[in-house]
Design a protein around this motif. Sequence first.
Motif, PDB file in Angstrom:
ATOM      1  N   MET A   1     128.617-120.505 -10.930  1.00  0.00           N
ATOM      2  CA  MET A   1     127.531-119.472 -11.690  1.00  0.00           C
ATOM      3  C   MET A   1     127.992-118.033 -11.460  1.00  0.00           C
ATOM      4  O   MET A   1     128.394-117.705 -10.483  1.00  0.00           O
ATOM      5  CB  MET A   1     126.262-119.920 -11.144  1.00  0.00           C
ATOM      6  CG  MET A   1     125.091-119.043 -11.847  1.00  0.00           C
ATOM      7  SD  MET A   1     123.514-119.395 -11.051  1.00  0.00           S
ATOM      8  CE  MET A   1     123.246-120.875 -11.993  1.00  0.00           C
ATOM      9  N   SER A   2     127.785-117.223 -12.526  1.00  0.00           N
ATOM     10  CA  SER A   2     127.974-116.006 -12.621  1.00  0.00           C
ATOM     11  C   SER A   2     126.999-115.257 -11.413  1.00  0.00           C
ATOM     12  O   SER A   2     126.021-115.398 -10.988  1.00  0.00           O
ATOM     13  CB  SER A   2     127.883-115.400 -13.775  1.00  0.00           C
ATOM     14  OG  SER A   2     127.830-113.865 -13.905  1.00  0.00           O
ATOM     15  N   THR A   3     127.602-114.274 -10.908  1.00  0.00           N
ATOM     16  CA  THR A   3     126.902-113.528  -9.884  1.00  0.00           C
ATOM     17  C   THR A   3     125.747-112.740 -10.599  1.00  0.00           C
ATOM     18  O   THR A   3     124.648-112.724 -10.006  1.00  0.00           O
ATOM     19  CB  THR A   3     127.776-112.315  -9.303  1.00  0.00           C
ATOM     20  OG1 THR A   3     128.853-113.112  -8.433  1.00  0.00           O
ATOM     21  CG2 THR A   3     126.912-111.500  -8.158  1.00  0.00           C
ATOM     22  N   LEU A   4     125.941-112.560 -11.770  1.00  0.00           N
ATOM     23  CA  LEU A   4     124.925-111.616 -12.640  1.00  0.00           C
ATOM     24  C   LEU A   4     123.702-112.775 -12.794  1.00  0.00           C
ATOM     25  O   LEU A   4     122.618-112.287 -13.041  1.00  0.00           O
ATOM     26  CB  LEU A   4     125.516-111.138 -13.682  1.00  0.00           C
ATOM     27  CG  LEU A   4     126.236-110.177 -13.766  1.00  0.00           C
ATOM     28  CD1 LEU A   4     126.865-109.344 -15.098  1.00  0.00           C
ATOM     29  CD2 LEU A   4     125.812-108.966 -13.055  1.00  0.00           C
ATOM     30  N   LEU A   5     123.930-113.931 -12.919  1.00  0.00           N
ATOM     31  CA  LEU A   5     122.819-115.035 -13.121  1.00  0.00           C
ATOM     32  C   LEU A   5     122.554-115.685 -11.905  1.00  0.00           C
ATOM     33  O   LEU A   5     121.503-116.495 -11.973  1.00  0.00           O
ATOM     34  CB  LEU A   5     123.422-115.916 -14.090  1.00  0.00           C
ATOM     35  CG  LEU A   5     123.607-115.405 -15.568  1.00  0.00           C
ATOM     36  CD1 LEU A   5     124.361-116.433 -16.506  1.00  0.00           C
ATOM     37  CD2 LEU A   5     122.623-114.521 -16.306  1.00  0.00           C
ATOM     38  N   ASP A   6     122.983-115.543 -10.905  1.00  0.00           N
ATOM     39  CA  ASP A   6     122.573-116.254  -9.616  1.00  0.00           C
ATOM     40  C   ASP A   6     121.789-115.308  -8.815  1.00  0.00           C
ATOM     41  O   ASP A   6     122.217-114.164  -8.214  1.00  0.00           O
ATOM     42  CB  ASP A   6     124.081-116.487  -8.867  1.00  0.00           C
ATOM     43  CG  ASP A   6     123.792-117.145  -7.554  1.00  0.00           C
ATOM     44  OD1 ASP A   6     122.464-117.275  -7.031  1.00  0.00           O
ATOM     45  OD2 ASP A   6     124.544-117.363  -6.764  1.00  0.00           O
ATOM     46  N   PRO A   7     120.200-115.579  -8.799  1.00  0.00           N
ATOM     47  CA  PRO A   7     119.190-114.870  -8.257  1.00  0.00           C
ATOM     48  C   PRO A   7     119.616-114.493  -6.722  1.00  0.00           C
ATOM     49  O   PRO A   7     119.532-113.629  -6.310  1.00  0.00           O
ATOM     50  CB  PRO A   7     118.006-115.790  -8.211  1.00  0.00           C
ATOM     51  CG  PRO A   7     118.410-116.611  -9.201  1.00  0.00           C
ATOM     52  CD  PRO A   7     119.639-117.056  -9.283  1.00  0.00           C
ATOM     53  N   ALA A   8     120.192-115.660  -5.997  1.00  0.00           N
ATOM     54  CA  ALA A   8     120.476-115.294  -4.565  1.00  0.00           C
ATOM     55  C   ALA A   8     121.423-114.231  -4.414  1.00  0.00           C
ATOM     56  O   ALA A   8     121.350-113.309  -3.408  1.00  0.00           O
ATOM     57  CB  ALA A   8     121.074-116.853  -3.924  1.00  0.00           C
ATOM     58  N   ARG A   9     122.401-114.180  -4.840  1.00  0.00           N
ATOM     59  CA  ARG A   9     123.569-113.171  -4.959  1.00  0.00           C
ATOM     60  C   ARG A   9     122.998-111.840  -5.581  1.00  0.00           C
ATOM     61  O   ARG A   9     123.431-110.930  -4.783  1.00  0.00           O
ATOM     62  CB  ARG A   9     124.908-113.686  -5.796  1.00  0.00           C
ATOM     63  CG  ARG A   9     125.482-114.806  -5.089  1.00  0.00           C
ATOM     64  CD  ARG A   9     126.792-114.967  -5.626  1.00  0.00           C
ATOM     65  NE  ARG A   9     127.653-116.188  -5.283  1.00  0.00           N
ATOM     66  CZ  ARG A   9     128.823-116.585  -5.438  1.00  0.00           C
ATOM     67  NH1 ARG A   9     129.331-115.856  -6.707  1.00  0.00           N
ATOM     68  NH2 ARG A   9     129.317-117.577  -5.036  1.00  0.00           N
ATOM     69  N   LEU A  10     122.290-111.873  -6.678  1.00  0.00           N
ATOM     70  CA  LEU A  10     121.856-110.576  -7.166  1.00  0.00           C
ATOM     71  C   LEU A  10     120.788-110.069  -6.180  1.00  0.00           C
ATOM     72  O   LEU A  10     120.976-108.792  -5.583  1.00  0.00           O
ATOM     73  CB  LEU A  10     121.230-110.961  -8.465  1.00  0.00           C
ATOM     74  CG  LEU A  10     120.643-109.693  -9.376  1.00  0.00           C
ATOM     75  CD1 LEU A  10     121.626-108.798  -9.743  1.00  0.00           C
ATOM     76  CD2 LEU A  10     120.043-110.328 -10.310  1.00  0.00           C
ATOM     77  N   VAL A  11     120.072-110.996  -5.440  1.00  0.00           N
ATOM     78  CA  VAL A  11     118.906-110.131  -4.632  1.00  0.00           C
ATOM     79  C   VAL A  11     119.728-109.547  -3.379  1.00  0.00           C
ATOM     80  O   VAL A  11     119.322-108.435  -2.972  1.00  0.00           O
ATOM     81  CB  VAL A  11     117.976-111.131  -4.213  1.00  0.00           C
ATOM     82  CG1 VAL A  11     117.215-110.587  -3.154  1.00  0.00           C
ATOM     83  CG2 VAL A  11     116.859-111.466  -5.511  1.00  0.00           C
ATOM     84  N   ARG A  12     120.592-110.427  -2.783  1.00  0.00           N
ATOM     85  CA  ARG A  12     121.284-110.056  -1.532  1.00  0.00           C
ATOM     86  C   ARG A  12     122.041-108.755  -1.771  1.00  0.00           C
ATOM     87  O   ARG A  12     122.118-107.868  -0.899  1.00  0.00           O
ATOM     88  CB  ARG A  12     122.212-111.166  -1.137  1.00  0.00           C
ATOM     89  CG  ARG A  12     122.989-110.780   0.288  1.00  0.00           C
ATOM     90  CD  ARG A  12     123.525-112.100   0.943  1.00  0.00           C
ATOM     91  NE  ARG A  12     124.468-111.588   1.769  1.00  0.00           N
ATOM     92  CZ  ARG A  12     124.574-111.257   2.846  1.00  0.00           C
ATOM     93  NH1 ARG A  12     123.139-111.323   3.459  1.00  0.00           N
ATOM     94  NH2 ARG A  12     125.319-110.955   3.926  1.00  0.00           N
ATOM     95  N   ALA A  13     122.980-108.690  -2.846  1.00  0.00           N
ATOM     96  CA  ALA A  13     123.876-107.519  -3.363  1.00  0.00           C
ATOM     97  C   ALA A  13     122.841-106.299  -3.402  1.00  0.00           C
ATOM     98  O   ALA A  13     123.195-105.019  -2.935  1.00  0.00           O
ATOM     99  CB  ALA A  13     124.597-107.906  -4.301  1.00  0.00           C
ATOM    100  N   ALA A  14     121.689-106.416  -4.107  1.00  0.00           N
ATOM    101  CA  ALA A  14     120.644-105.372  -4.196  1.00  0.00           C
ATOM    102  C   ALA A  14     120.329-104.952  -2.848  1.00  0.00           C
ATOM    103  O   ALA A  14     120.240-103.832  -2.634  1.00  0.00           O
ATOM    104  CB  ALA A  14     119.731-105.556  -5.229  1.00  0.00           C
ATOM    105  N   ARG A  15     119.674-105.646  -2.030  1.00  0.00           N
ATOM    106  CA  ARG A  15     119.556-105.439  -0.639  1.00  0.00           C
ATOM    107  C   ARG A  15     120.184-104.589   0.076  1.00  0.00           C
ATOM    108  O   ARG A  15     119.960-103.689   0.747  1.00  0.00           O
ATOM    109  CB  ARG A  15     118.930-106.521  -0.128  1.00  0.00           C
ATOM    110  CG  ARG A  15     118.230-106.457   1.286  1.00  0.00           C
ATOM    111  CD  ARG A  15     117.581-107.631   1.947  1.00  0.00           C
ATOM    112  NE  ARG A  15     118.698-108.830   2.178  1.00  0.00           N
ATOM    113  CZ  ARG A  15     119.780-108.818   3.453  1.00  0.00           C
ATOM    114  NH1 ARG A  15     119.674-107.725   4.080  1.00  0.00           N
ATOM    115  NH2 ARG A  15     120.263-109.600   3.506  1.00  0.00           N
TER     116      ARG A  15
END
Length: 72
Positions: A1-15
């Motif tokens: 799954m793309s990082t852009l569509l993966d909520p887990a990676r997206l939230v962690r990266a933003a944090r």
Amino acid sequence: MSTLLDPARLVRAARLRAGLSQRDMASRAGTSQSVVARIETGVTDPSFETVRGLLAAAGLEALCSLSPEVIQ
């Protein structure tokens, strides 16, 4: 799954980009640290509204767009 569509990676990266702990992000978003942890570990699949609120807590805005898929 793309990082852009993966909520887990997206939230962690933003944090991490914002330099926030899970507790800080949760506090800013009006939720608990355990919610952030469950999202980041993929235990729960958050709604778009939840992800949007967490991204806002990190000083980011979620932008979505739809475009035709290019089939080659």
